[in-house]
Design a protein around this motif. Sequence first.
Motif, mmCIF file in Angstrom:
data_model
loop_
_atom_site.group_PDB
_atom_site.id
_atom_site.type_symbol
_atom_site.label_atom_id
_atom_site.label_comp_id
_atom_site.label_asym_id
_atom_site.label_seq_id
_atom_site.Cartn_x
_atom_site.Cartn_y
_atom_site.Cartn_z
ATOM 1 N N SER A 14 0.825 -1.214 0.000
ATOM 2 C CA SER A 14 0.000 0.000 0.000
ATOM 3 C C SER A 14 0.855 1.258 0.000
ATOM 4 O O SER A 14 0.409 2.303 -0.483
ATOM 5 C CB SER A 14 -0.963 0.003 1.184
ATOM 6 O OG SER A 14 -0.271 -0.179 2.393
ATOM 7 N N SER A 15 2.078 1.185 0.531
ATOM 8 C CA SER A 15 2.973 2.341 0.477
ATOM 9 C C SER A 15 4.406 1.918 0.748
ATOM 10 O O SER A 15 4.656 0.908 1.398
ATOM 11 C CB SER A 15 2.563 3.422 1.482
ATOM 12 O OG SER A 15 2.807 3.008 2.802
ATOM 13 N N ILE A 16 5.324 2.711 0.205
ATOM 14 C CA ILE A 16 6.755 2.522 0.456
ATOM 15 C C ILE A 16 7.335 3.893 0.764
ATOM 16 O O ILE A 16 7.159 4.841 -0.001
ATOM 17 C CB ILE A 16 7.485 1.927 -0.757
ATOM 18 C CG1 ILE A 16 6.906 0.559 -1.131
ATOM 19 C CG2 ILE A 16 8.986 1.807 -0.476
ATOM 20 C CD1 ILE A 16 7.476 -0.027 -2.404
ATOM 21 N N GLN A 17 8.004 3.983 1.906
ATOM 22 C CA GLN A 17 8.676 5.223 2.296
ATOM 23 C C GLN A 17 10.174 4.953 2.267
ATOM 24 O O GLN A 17 10.694 4.198 3.084
ATOM 25 C CB GLN A 17 8.231 5.654 3.691
ATOM 26 C CG GLN A 17 8.883 6.907 4.181
ATOM 27 C CD GLN A 17 8.449 7.251 5.606
ATOM 28 O OE1 GLN A 17 7.572 6.615 6.178
ATOM 29 N NE2 GLN A 17 9.078 8.250 6.169
ATOM 30 N N ARG A 26 4.610 -0.848 3.715
ATOM 31 C CA ARG A 26 3.330 -1.167 4.341
ATOM 32 C C ARG A 26 2.540 -2.065 3.392
ATOM 33 O O ARG A 26 2.387 -1.748 2.213
ATOM 34 C CB ARG A 26 2.568 0.099 4.669
ATOM 35 C CG ARG A 26 3.218 0.862 5.806
ATOM 36 C CD ARG A 26 2.456 2.124 6.195
ATOM 37 N NE ARG A 26 3.091 2.773 7.340
ATOM 38 C CZ ARG A 26 4.162 3.552 7.256
ATOM 39 N NH1 ARG A 26 4.727 3.804 6.109
ATOM 40 N NH2 ARG A 26 4.670 4.104 8.348
ATOM 41 N N THR A 28 -1.069 -4.230 2.891
ATOM 42 C CA THR A 28 -2.446 -4.503 3.289
ATOM 43 C C THR A 28 -2.719 -5.972 2.999
ATOM 44 O O THR A 28 -2.585 -6.429 1.854
ATOM 45 C CB THR A 28 -3.436 -3.622 2.501
ATOM 46 O OG1 THR A 28 -3.106 -2.243 2.730
ATOM 47 C CG2 THR A 28 -4.867 -3.882 2.943
ATOM 48 N N THR A 37 3.658 -3.705 8.649
ATOM 49 C CA THR A 37 4.747 -2.817 8.262
ATOM 50 C C THR A 37 6.065 -3.548 8.400
ATOM 51 O O THR A 37 6.309 -4.218 9.407
ATOM 52 C CB THR A 37 4.757 -1.562 9.155
ATOM 53 O OG1 THR A 37 3.487 -0.908 9.041
ATOM 54 C CG2 THR A 37 5.849 -0.598 8.751
ATOM 55 N N GLU A 52 4.081 0.316 -5.044
ATOM 56 C CA GLU A 52 2.696 0.294 -4.591
ATOM 57 C C GLU A 52 1.859 -0.529 -5.561
ATOM 58 O O GLU A 52 2.041 -0.450 -6.774
ATOM 59 C CB GLU A 52 2.148 1.712 -4.482
ATOM 60 C CG GLU A 52 2.723 2.492 -3.327
ATOM 61 C CD GLU A 52 2.081 3.865 -3.162
ATOM 62 O OE1 GLU A 52 0.944 4.061 -3.632
ATOM 63 O OE2 GLU A 52 2.732 4.736 -2.575
#
Length: 70
Positions: A14-17, A26, A28, A37, A52
Amino acid sequence: MRLSTRNQLPGTISSIQEGAVTAIVRVTLDGGGQLVTSSITLEAARDLGLAEGTAVTVLVKASEVSLAVE
Protein backbone atom coordinates in the motif's frame (compact mmCIF):
# COMPACT_ATOMS: atom_id res chain seq x y z
CA MET A 1 10.26 -21.97 -3.94
CA ARG A 2 9.76 -23.91 -0.71
CA LEU A 3 10.25 -22.20 2.65
CA SER A 4 10.34 -23.36 6.25
CA THR A 5 8.50 -20.20 7.31
CA ARG A 6 4.93 -21.20 8.20
CA ASN A 7 3.49 -17.72 8.73
CA GLN A 8 2.92 -16.62 5.12
CA LEU A 9 0.44 -13.77 4.69
CA PRO A 10 -0.57 -12.67 1.16
CA GLY A 11 -1.18 -8.98 0.58
CA THR A 12 -0.56 -5.92 -1.56
CA ILE A 13 1.93 -3.12 -1.00
CA SER A 14 0.00 0.00 0.00
CA SER A 15 2.97 2.34 0.48
CA ILE A 16 6.75 2.52 0.46
CA GLN A 17 8.68 5.22 2.30
CA GLU A 18 12.29 5.33 1.17
CA GLY A 19 14.98 6.60 3.52
CA ALA A 20 18.72 6.92 3.08
CA VAL A 21 19.38 3.24 3.87
CA THR A 22 16.05 1.57 4.61
CA ALA A 23 12.57 1.39 3.16
CA ILE A 24 9.41 1.20 5.26
CA VAL A 25 6.99 -1.04 3.34
CA ARG A 26 3.33 -1.17 4.34
CA VAL A 27 1.33 -4.19 3.16
CA THR A 28 -2.45 -4.50 3.29
CA LEU A 29 -3.26 -8.16 3.92
CA ASP A 30 -5.79 -10.02 1.80
CA GLY A 31 -9.07 -11.05 3.39
CA GLY A 32 -9.44 -8.42 6.05
CA GLY A 33 -7.40 -5.35 5.28
CA GLN A 34 -5.04 -5.56 8.25
CA LEU A 35 -1.82 -3.62 7.79
CA VAL A 36 1.67 -5.05 8.29
CA THR A 37 4.75 -2.82 8.26
CA SER A 38 8.22 -4.05 7.39
CA SER A 39 11.54 -2.23 7.52
CA ILE A 40 13.95 -3.59 4.89
CA THR A 41 17.08 -2.28 3.27
CA LEU A 42 16.57 0.13 0.40
CA GLU A 43 18.80 -2.10 -1.71
CA ALA A 44 16.50 -5.10 -1.08
CA ALA A 45 13.39 -3.09 -1.96
CA ARG A 46 14.95 -2.03 -5.24
CA ASP A 47 16.31 -5.51 -6.02
CA LEU A 48 12.81 -6.96 -5.52
CA GLY A 49 11.27 -4.26 -7.71
CA LEU A 50 8.76 -3.33 -5.00
CA ALA A 51 6.14 -0.72 -5.82
CA GLU A 52 2.70 0.29 -4.59
CA GLY A 53 0.12 -2.21 -5.82
CA THR A 54 2.61 -5.10 -6.03
CA ALA A 55 1.27 -8.42 -4.72
CA VAL A 56 3.63 -9.85 -2.08
CA THR A 57 3.75 -12.50 0.61
CA VAL A 58 4.69 -11.33 4.11
CA LEU A 59 6.88 -13.96 5.79
CA VAL A 60 6.97 -13.89 9.59
CA LYS A 61 9.53 -15.92 11.50
CA ALA A 62 10.48 -14.89 14.99
CA SER A 63 12.18 -16.49 17.93
CA GLU A 64 9.86 -14.60 20.27
CA VAL A 65 6.31 -13.32 20.08
CA SER A 66 5.23 -11.05 22.92
CA LEU A 67 1.73 -10.12 24.09
CA ALA A 68 0.67 -7.31 26.39
CA VAL A 69 -2.54 -6.36 28.17
CA GLU A 70 -3.54 -3.44 30.34
